[in-house]
Design a protein around this motif. Structure first.
Motif, PDB file in Angstrom:
ATOM      1  N   ALA A 161       0.829  -1.203   0.000  1.00  0.00           N
ATOM      2  CA  ALA A 161       0.000   0.000   0.000  1.00  0.00           C
ATOM      3  C   ALA A 161       0.862   1.250   0.000  1.00  0.00           C
ATOM      4  O   ALA A 161       0.581   2.218  -0.712  1.00  0.00           O
ATOM      5  CB  ALA A 161      -0.926   0.006   1.211  1.00  0.00           C
ATOM      6  N   PHE A 162       1.935   1.250   0.790  1.00  0.00           N
ATOM      7  CA  PHE A 162       2.843   2.392   0.783  1.00  0.00           C
ATOM      8  C   PHE A 162       3.483   2.560  -0.594  1.00  0.00           C
ATOM      9  O   PHE A 162       3.614   3.682  -1.093  1.00  0.00           O
ATOM     10  CB  PHE A 162       3.939   2.207   1.838  1.00  0.00           C
ATOM     11  CG  PHE A 162       3.513   2.576   3.229  1.00  0.00           C
ATOM     12  CD1 PHE A 162       3.634   3.881   3.669  1.00  0.00           C
ATOM     13  CD2 PHE A 162       3.009   1.626   4.101  1.00  0.00           C
ATOM     14  CE1 PHE A 162       3.256   4.236   4.957  1.00  0.00           C
ATOM     15  CE2 PHE A 162       2.626   1.964   5.393  1.00  0.00           C
ATOM     16  CZ  PHE A 162       2.750   3.280   5.818  1.00  0.00           C
ATOM     17  N   TRP A 163       3.896   1.438  -1.203  1.00  0.00           N
ATOM     18  CA  TRP A 163       4.557   1.517  -2.507  1.00  0.00           C
ATOM     19  C   TRP A 163       3.609   2.050  -3.586  1.00  0.00           C
ATOM     20  O   TRP A 163       4.058   2.581  -4.593  1.00  0.00           O
ATOM     21  CB  TRP A 163       5.098   0.148  -2.908  1.00  0.00           C
ATOM     22  CG  TRP A 163       6.586   0.056  -2.777  1.00  0.00           C
ATOM     23  CD1 TRP A 163       7.497  -0.010  -3.789  1.00  0.00           C
ATOM     24  CD2 TRP A 163       7.359   0.033  -1.566  1.00  0.00           C
ATOM     25  NE1 TRP A 163       8.770  -0.074  -3.287  1.00  0.00           N
ATOM     26  CE2 TRP A 163       8.716  -0.055  -1.919  1.00  0.00           C
ATOM     27  CE3 TRP A 163       7.029   0.076  -0.218  1.00  0.00           C
ATOM     28  CZ2 TRP A 163       9.748  -0.092  -0.992  1.00  0.00           C
ATOM     29  CZ3 TRP A 163       8.040   0.030   0.715  1.00  0.00           C
ATOM     30  CH2 TRP A 163       9.386  -0.050   0.335  1.00  0.00           C
ATOM     31  N   MET A 164       2.323   1.940  -3.369  1.00  0.00           N
ATOM     32  CA  MET A 164       1.369   2.441  -4.351  1.00  0.00           C
ATOM     33  C   MET A 164       1.328   3.965  -4.406  1.00  0.00           C
ATOM     34  O   MET A 164       0.698   4.542  -5.288  1.00  0.00           O
ATOM     35  CB  MET A 164      -0.034   1.914  -4.046  1.00  0.00           C
ATOM     36  CG  MET A 164      -0.209   0.409  -4.217  1.00  0.00           C
ATOM     37  SD  MET A 164       0.255  -0.218  -5.854  1.00  0.00           S
ATOM     38  CE  MET A 164       1.905  -0.857  -5.523  1.00  0.00           C
ATOM     39  N   ALA A 165       1.979   4.630  -3.454  1.00  0.00           N
ATOM     40  CA  ALA A 165       2.053   6.092  -3.513  1.00  0.00           C
ATOM     41  C   ALA A 165       3.077   6.561  -4.529  1.00  0.00           C
ATOM     42  O   ALA A 165       3.052   7.727  -4.935  1.00  0.00           O
ATOM     43  CB  ALA A 165       2.389   6.656  -2.139  1.00  0.00           C
TER      44      ALA A 165
END
Length: 277
Positions: free
Chosen positions: A96-100
């Motif tokens: 989820a963080f990498w999706m930023a």
């Protein structure tokens, strides 16, 4: 279109890399996993690296050496941060963080790369990010060391994509070689502090497979960034969560919740909008 399709394949390969890495860092040190992964990847790339003109001469003549070095540093930081993050947090939360990262890339590309970002591309990015939030809101961890490493890793990943687009005149093999060699050297420095004996031949095979998958992922993403604007292919990173859900179900037995299905549908819609544009 070719760049977009290669980015989708690259995200599938990265999802496999993430699943294998998550499995291995439960028993081995992060630096050890990165070192052995890098050695396996360099062994696989040896025919490409040694083909053609001399290696040292080719590397010395690489264009824009400062950006090459910065990209290698970003790649090393990204892989270390990812494995540290998944050590502390669930794999889905880290993803989820990498999706930023696509948000950063789309926002920065007009200024650093001179790319034109239309309203519909921004809409696609927003749709995909809403899907991420729906997908992971019930469990997302926003504090602690895992979140710290995830935030740093996300910024480093965005840097890799921006710099990869800026260095598109460099051969694919050299771009991947630089980042694998940098990660391998960092692993060599830190691995002795947390080295664990290999427990089985199966683990050795997984480490070798990790190198194969990581090499394929880096080559695919590097080529995608040469064929298409970063602002176009970056939002397709959202497809990583779809692959992650599939691998989670097949490998770890995670059954998708309704939020997973809704979020995945929005993520797929985001990718289709970008492909259509």
């Amino acid at each position: 279109m070719a760049g977009a399709l290669l980015m989708l394949l690259g995200m599938a390969a990265f999802a496999g890399n993430d699943a294998i890495g998550k499995w291995l860092v439960a028993d081995y040190g992060v630096a050890q996993v990165i070192l052995l992964r890098s050695l396996a990847a360099l062994l696989i790339m040896a025919p490409l690296i040694l083909r053609g003109d001399r290696v040292v001469a080719r590397l010395r003549s690489a264009p824009r050496p400062g950006l090459q070095a910065l990209r290698a540093v970003c790649a090393t930081a990204e892989v270390f941060c990812f494995y540290f993050a998944v050590y502390y947090m669930p794999l889905a939360d880290v993803m989820a963080f990498w999706m930023a990262a696509p948000i950063y890339v789309v926002a920065i590309s007009p200024f650093l790369l001179g790319e034109r970002v239309g309203k519909r591309t921004w809409m696609a990015v927003a749709v995909g990010f809403v899907g991420v939030l729906i997908l992971l809101a019930p469990s997302l961890q926003l504090s602690g060391p895992g979140a710290f490493f995830a935030l740093l890793g996300t910024a480093a990943f965005a840097g890799i994509m921006i710099l990869g687009r800026s260095l598109r005149e460099t051969a694919d093999r050299d771009l991947v070689l630089f980042q694998l060699a940098a990660a391998g050297l960092a692993g060599l420095v830190f691995a002795p502090f947390d080295w664990q004996p290999l427990r089985s031949g199966g683990d050795l095979a997984l480490l070798f497979l990790l190198g194969v998958v990581a090499t394929a992922a880096h080559m695919l993403v590097t080529r995608a960034l040469k064929l298409a604007d970063a602002s176009v292919v970056a939002p397709l990173q959202y497809s990583l969560l779809v692959w992650g859900a599939a691998f989670g179900f097949l490998i770890f037995g995670d059954v998708p919740a309704p939020a997973m299905l809704i979020g995945a549908a929005l993520i797929v819609a985001s990718g289709l909008i970008v492909l259509r544009r």
